[in-house]
Structure formats: structure tokens, C-alpha cells
Scaffold this motif. Sequence first.
Motif, PDB file in Angstrom:
ATOM      1  N   GLY A 227       0.847  -1.188   0.000  1.00  0.00           N
ATOM      2  CA  GLY A 227       0.000   0.000   0.000  1.00  0.00           C
ATOM      3  C   GLY A 227       0.877   1.229   0.000  1.00  0.00           C
ATOM      4  N   LYS A 228       0.548   2.169  -0.843  1.00  0.00           N
ATOM      5  CA  LYS A 228       1.307   3.420  -0.901  1.00  0.00           C
ATOM      6  C   LYS A 228       0.336   4.583  -0.707  1.00  0.00           C
ATOM      7  CE  LYS A 228       4.347   6.236  -3.822  1.00  0.00           C
ATOM      8  NZ  LYS A 228       5.040   6.350  -5.118  1.00  0.00           N
ATOM      9  N   VAL A 229       0.739   5.518   0.164  1.00  0.00           N
ATOM     10  CA  VAL A 229      -0.108   6.668   0.478  1.00  0.00           C
ATOM     11  C   VAL A 229       0.695   7.955   0.305  1.00  0.00           C
ATOM     12  CG1 VAL A 229      -1.346   7.880   2.318  1.00  0.00           C
ATOM     13  CG2 VAL A 229      -1.580   5.402   2.095  1.00  0.00           C
ATOM     14  N   VAL A 230       0.096   8.903  -0.370  1.00  0.00           N
ATOM     15  CA  VAL A 230       0.650  10.252  -0.484  1.00  0.00           C
ATOM     16  C   VAL A 230      -0.341  11.198   0.207  1.00  0.00           C
ATOM     17  CG1 VAL A 230       1.443  12.090  -2.018  1.00  0.00           C
ATOM     18  CG2 VAL A 230       1.738   9.674  -2.681  1.00  0.00           C
ATOM     19  N   MET A 231       0.156  11.969   1.159  1.00  0.00           N
ATOM     20  CA  MET A 231      -0.763  12.831   1.914  1.00  0.00           C
ATOM     21  C   MET A 231      -0.174  14.215   2.136  1.00  0.00           C
ATOM     22  SD  MET A 231      -0.604  11.760   5.966  1.00  0.00           S
ATOM     23  CE  MET A 231      -1.159  10.087   5.692  1.00  0.00           C
ATOM     24  N   GLU A 232      -1.084  15.137   2.431  1.00  0.00           N
ATOM     25  CA  GLU A 232      -0.710  16.482   2.846  1.00  0.00           C
ATOM     26  C   GLU A 232      -1.355  16.732   4.208  1.00  0.00           C
ATOM     27  OE1 GLU A 232      -2.325  18.909  -0.205  1.00  0.00           O
ATOM     28  OE2 GLU A 232      -0.769  18.406  -1.682  1.00  0.00           O
ATOM     29  N   VAL A 233      -0.588  17.323   5.117  1.00  0.00           N
ATOM     30  CA  VAL A 233      -1.132  17.632   6.439  1.00  0.00           C
ATOM     31  C   VAL A 233      -1.015  19.127   6.683  1.00  0.00           C
ATOM     32  CG1 VAL A 233      -0.545  15.365   7.375  1.00  0.00           C
ATOM     33  CG2 VAL A 233       1.067  17.250   7.651  1.00  0.00           C
ATOM     34  N   LYS A 234      -1.949  19.637   7.497  1.00  0.00           N
ATOM     35  CA  LYS A 234      -1.865  21.038   7.913  1.00  0.00           C
ATOM     36  C   LYS A 234      -2.530  21.187   9.283  1.00  0.00           C
ATOM     37  CE  LYS A 234      -6.083  22.998   5.849  1.00  0.00           C
ATOM     38  NZ  LYS A 234      -6.607  24.037   4.930  1.00  0.00           N
ATOM     39  N   PRO A 235      -2.088  22.205  10.033  1.00  0.00           N
ATOM     40  CA  PRO A 235      -2.676  22.393  11.366  1.00  0.00           C
ATOM     41  C   PRO A 235      -4.085  22.982  11.282  1.00  0.00           C
ATOM     42  CG  PRO A 235      -1.021  24.080  10.936  1.00  0.00           C
ATOM     43  CD  PRO A 235      -0.967  23.126   9.775  1.00  0.00           C
ATOM     44  N   ILE A 236      -4.960  22.518  12.151  1.00  0.00           N
ATOM     45  CA  ILE A 236      -6.299  23.090  12.297  1.00  0.00           C
ATOM     46  C   ILE A 236      -6.519  23.389  13.780  1.00  0.00           C
ATOM     47  CG2 ILE A 236      -7.281  21.977  10.253  1.00  0.00           C
ATOM     48  CD1 ILE A 236      -8.447  19.819  12.078  1.00  0.00           C
TER      49      ILE A 236
END
Length: 692
Positions: A502-511
Motif C-alpha cells: 500500500g502506498k499513500v501520499v498525503m498532505e497535512v496542515k494544522p487546524i
Amino acid sequence: MSFPSSAIRNIAVAGHGSTGKTTVVEQMLFNGNVVTKAEAVDSGKTVSDYTEEEIARGISIHTSFSNLVWNDKQINILDTPGASDFVGEVVAGFRAAEMGLMLVAADSGVQIETLKLWRRLNMRNMPRIAFINKMDRERASFDDSFADLKDKFKIPLVPVTIPIGLGDSYKGIINLIENKAYMIPEAGGKETAADIPADMADIVEEYRLTTIESAAEGDDDLLEKYFEEGTLSEDEIRHGLEEGLKNNKIVPVLCGASEMNSGITSMLNFIANNAPSPLGLKEKAFDDDGEEEILDFDSEKPTTAFVFKTTIDQFSGRLSFFKVVTGVFKPDSEYINTVDNKKERIGKIYKAVGKKIVETKELYAGDMGIFSKIESAKTNDSFCTVSEHSIHYDKLKLPQPVHSVAISAEKKKEEDKLNQFLHRAADQDLTFQVRFDKETKETVVSSMGELHLNIVLDNIKEKAKIGLETRKPRIAYRECITKSASAEYAHKKQSGGHGQYGKVVMEVKPISRDENMNFINAIKGGSISKGYMPGIEKGILEAMEEGYLAGYPVVGLEARIVDGKEHPVDSSEMAFKLAGKGAVKVAFEKAGVKLLEPVMNLKVFCEEKYMGDILSDLSSKRGRVQGQEPLGGGILEIDAQVPQGEMLNYSVDLRSITSGTASFEMEFDHYDSISGAISDKIIKEAQAAKED
């Protein structure tokens, strides 16, 4: 013997510690022929202070329930503790009463707890009378105490009784309504009415004029008569004061010396004749849909009641103290506990005189009583007769505990026994709380102060016969990211047969830190099937729970899945869970993770002379002072926000700074970021604890 609602008077006796509350109640019961002798507090035999810990320590710890009959009125008395550590008991007493009897010592005037208790009465818009006690003491002053009350509380005060002499010269009181004197009785005797001493005629006339004017203002018809005739009869004075008191527009003031049984007869006369009955008052309730209802005290309606206090007695078992709001509460009847919708058959019902409970036949709306051995009944529960319409009454408004320790048994095999006794204590006292902290793996107990905690734990050690260990609890810190980042992670595993991929590409940001995680599937084109998204989300949540810097949960994160790759054979939800977990960990490395600490709202009540030392101490604890409010008479309220980690020993620190005269309240407000040496120290300690 049962009394109709109109003949019931429910009184909560309150005041700063050592103002004589227990002695006043003892003398009330003696005058009401409930006891044959009024016992001294240090004898350990008073009606109100009957538990082992109260006798041993010589202080009131619990709200006690007693009753007497005076002038054909049922007077229910709730004697509340004076120490701030036991404020939960006071809240229960105020919740069940219609009027407060506030005691003030004539040699010390209004004190810190007097102010705080008065504010609690204000929160309930509750009528009250003031009793200036200890008129026989050196430095006693009725005028100074009266002026102190007037200065601090800004409400019209009405003298009802005044002293004859002060200190060593104190001889008794004059009742301004009855226009009679009551001299100090002989030891073991009771007061009787007598003529007013001739040398006090002028001062009595002056005070009585104030009383009559206040009574006239309580009723328009009386005011008109007063303007026409210049005076009122005794019954008219009583009626006017009753109206003013009921509407909380005046505070009648009485005085006496409780140890001498002086001033008690006039107090009982005033309570019986002028204190409000439950009739005309209202209770807030909620139906099964949560809709608010306002109910009148009415014995003609179906029966409802609420439990305001719970104790567990070694002989009588579980005792539930309740107040009837509507209907007539009868024994040997079936009721529904509306909190858990459980039917209960309640057998006998009782009235109480301290620890002694006496069976009674029925209780009308507004009256208080006790039922026993109903295991489902807890404080704040409501009971009603079996019907389609059930309601539950508003809960006690209790303050949050301010002092916490982590606790364990000295012997591991006794942990279960300890937990049983801790939860039993918490069941009886809602300001004593027990919880298991999953993050820190500790059992944490919280109380209203060090004294409160020590009494509960000493009681457990004595009854359970087990050794205890206490320590400062670990703080529930949090972690958060401070900037956006992107990451990708591929989970691959081949071990013969089906592999994992499984391969995952993600973007995270603070909320917002008030949120845990916002998960978004932003993939277009179907590079990862929707069926694998729950696995990715679980992996991210698992990584957040494990933390990054110090093993504390990460909060305030938005995770946006933008791309990825799956394998037609080797992909699975588990593979994508591990890929999601790996990807967010990589993102943490780039997202500037910071530590967060809980910050508390703090209210300190102190004498002005200690303000500088308290502010200096708060500054050393990284506190931010929000404001100061003078409460009158040299008493201050200091409002501040302080990190919880700095407050673990504050009850001890504050007592040391103020010689035990100050008190405080505290509750959680928000999480705030920390960095630098403080953050490094916390991370280092967390890592060391993990290795251990």
C-alpha cells in the motif's frame, strides 16, 4: 408526623469555619425538644458532627440533616461545613433549602468563606438571614459586624434582634418585632420573654423604627398604613418582612451567643413565622426529550422527587437524601428512577436527626426525607410515580476539583480492593473524583483540597486496612503540528504467497486544537479504492495517539490523501493502515511538531495584604494575571491563567503563603504551546518514563 407544604421551612446553615454553626443547630434542637441537652462541639457528641472523622478532627465535614417542630412548623435543618474543601456539601445543602442562615462571628465579621457562600446564595437568588454569633466574645461588636455586612453585600439589612451589652457585659437580646427582651438563660435552661431594660428604650426605639420602615416597604398596603399611622402591629411587621425576605429584597439580621443558648428562641420564631415555605417556588426539570419544564411545589400533582445527597452507612446501608417537589411521597410504593428508567419499590421512608433516622408515613411537596438500600439511586437522580410522563430535575452545580494525586496500593494484589473503596467514596461525594488515565497509565484522584483528600484517603486506609502510595500525577500534555507538510510512504512486505502492499501520499496542515483530526479523501482518478480509506484513517489515528515528540497524542491535524497506489493482489486494509501510519510519521518530521500543555483558569480569594506574595508566586509559575476584583472589607479575587503542571501542589503553596486564610477555584480552559528548556525537560522525562 407529616406537614403540608405551607408549614415546611427548609434552612441551610452556612458560614466561615468556627462561626458556631454546629452549636447553633445543637441549641435549635435543644429548644425544639429534639435533644435533652445541647452538647459542646469538643465533646464529640453533637447531633450534626457524628462521623468518626468529624469527631476526631473537631470540624464539620458533611452536611447533616435534622428537623424540629416550632410553632406548628416543620423546620428542616441542613448544617453545612465551613471549610472550602467541603464546598460540595454546601452546594447540596443550598440545593435542597429555600433559605440560608448565614452565621458571622461578632469578633471577626465577614470572612473569605462568608463572601464565597453569599455569592453561591446569589447564584440561586436564595433568601437568607444573617445571625451575628458570639456576642459574648472579647472584641465582639454588633455595630461593626452589621456595618461589615452592609459594606460587603450592598443589600438592605433589617435588624430583627439587637444585643444587650457586649463581651463580658453581654446579657441577652432584644427582639424588635415582639418588642421583648430575652436574657441569657441559666446553664442548661431556655430563654423566656421579659420586659426591655429601661436604659435601652431609646436605642430600641431607633432600631425598631428601621425594622418597621423595612417591613412597610415589603407591601404596598402596609406602606400606606405606615404613612397614615406611623407604626405597624407585630403581625404586620412580620408580614412585611416575610414579603421582603421571600423576594430576596432584604436580609434580616439577628444576633446571639449560641454557646449560652442566647438568641436562639427569637431565631426559631423568625424562621417559623417569616421564612419562606416551598409554596410558590419553582424547580427546573427536563423531560425525556431534554425539553425544559418549570414545576411548582404542589402536593396535588403526581409525585416527583430528586436525590441531593448520598451516604453509605455500615448499619443502614445506602441512604438517599431526597426532596419532594410534587405530590406526596409515600412508603411501600413503586417509583421510576428517571435517569436509568428503572422501576424501584421503595419501602420505608425516614426523617433524620443527625445519624438517627426515624420512620415517617408520608412527605408532602417541599419536605425532605431519606430512603435506604436502593442501589440504583445516586446523587442527582430523580424519581417519579409510574406514568408515561417522566422528568428529571436539574443537577447540582458543583465546582471542579482542584487538587489531584496519582494513587496506588502498596501491594499490587490490593489494587482491586483500593479501586472499590475509591469509587465508593466518589459515589458519596461528587467533588471527589476517580479516573484511570489511559495516557499516563495512572489512577488519579481529585478533590477540593489537601484536607479533603487526606480525610477521604485516611478513611479508606482505616476501613480497607490497606497501604496507599500517592505521588504527583503526570500531566496530559498534547502535541500539534505548526505548519503544512507533505509525505508519502509505501508499505511493502513479501513472505511467500500474498504479500502486503500500500502506498499513500498525503498532505497535512494544522487546524484548531479543539479538533482531533479532519480526514479528507482528495484522490481523483481512483488510484486508491475507497474501501481502503478506513484503513488509512485508522493508521493515521494510531500514529497520532502514539505521538511524535514525547508520546503524547497529536491534536489539531488535517490529513488530506492526494494520491497513492495499490496492488491487485497484495493490497489490503491492513496494508493501507500501515502505509497511512508511516506516511503521517514522515509528515510529522517536516511539520514542526510542538508540545502543548493544559492551561487552567484560576480564581484566588485572599486578604489584600497577601496580594503581592500571591502575584509573585503566580509569576514564578508562568501565570498570567487576568484581573483583580476587590470584594470589600480587604478581600480580593485574583483571576489568572496558569499551566496545570505548575499547579499540582498549589493548595499547599497557597496555604503556606497566606497562613491558611485564602482559597481558590480552578478549571481547565485550553491547551497552549510550549518550547525551549521547559519543553525539552518534559520530552526527556517522558522518554525516560517510557524506557522504564
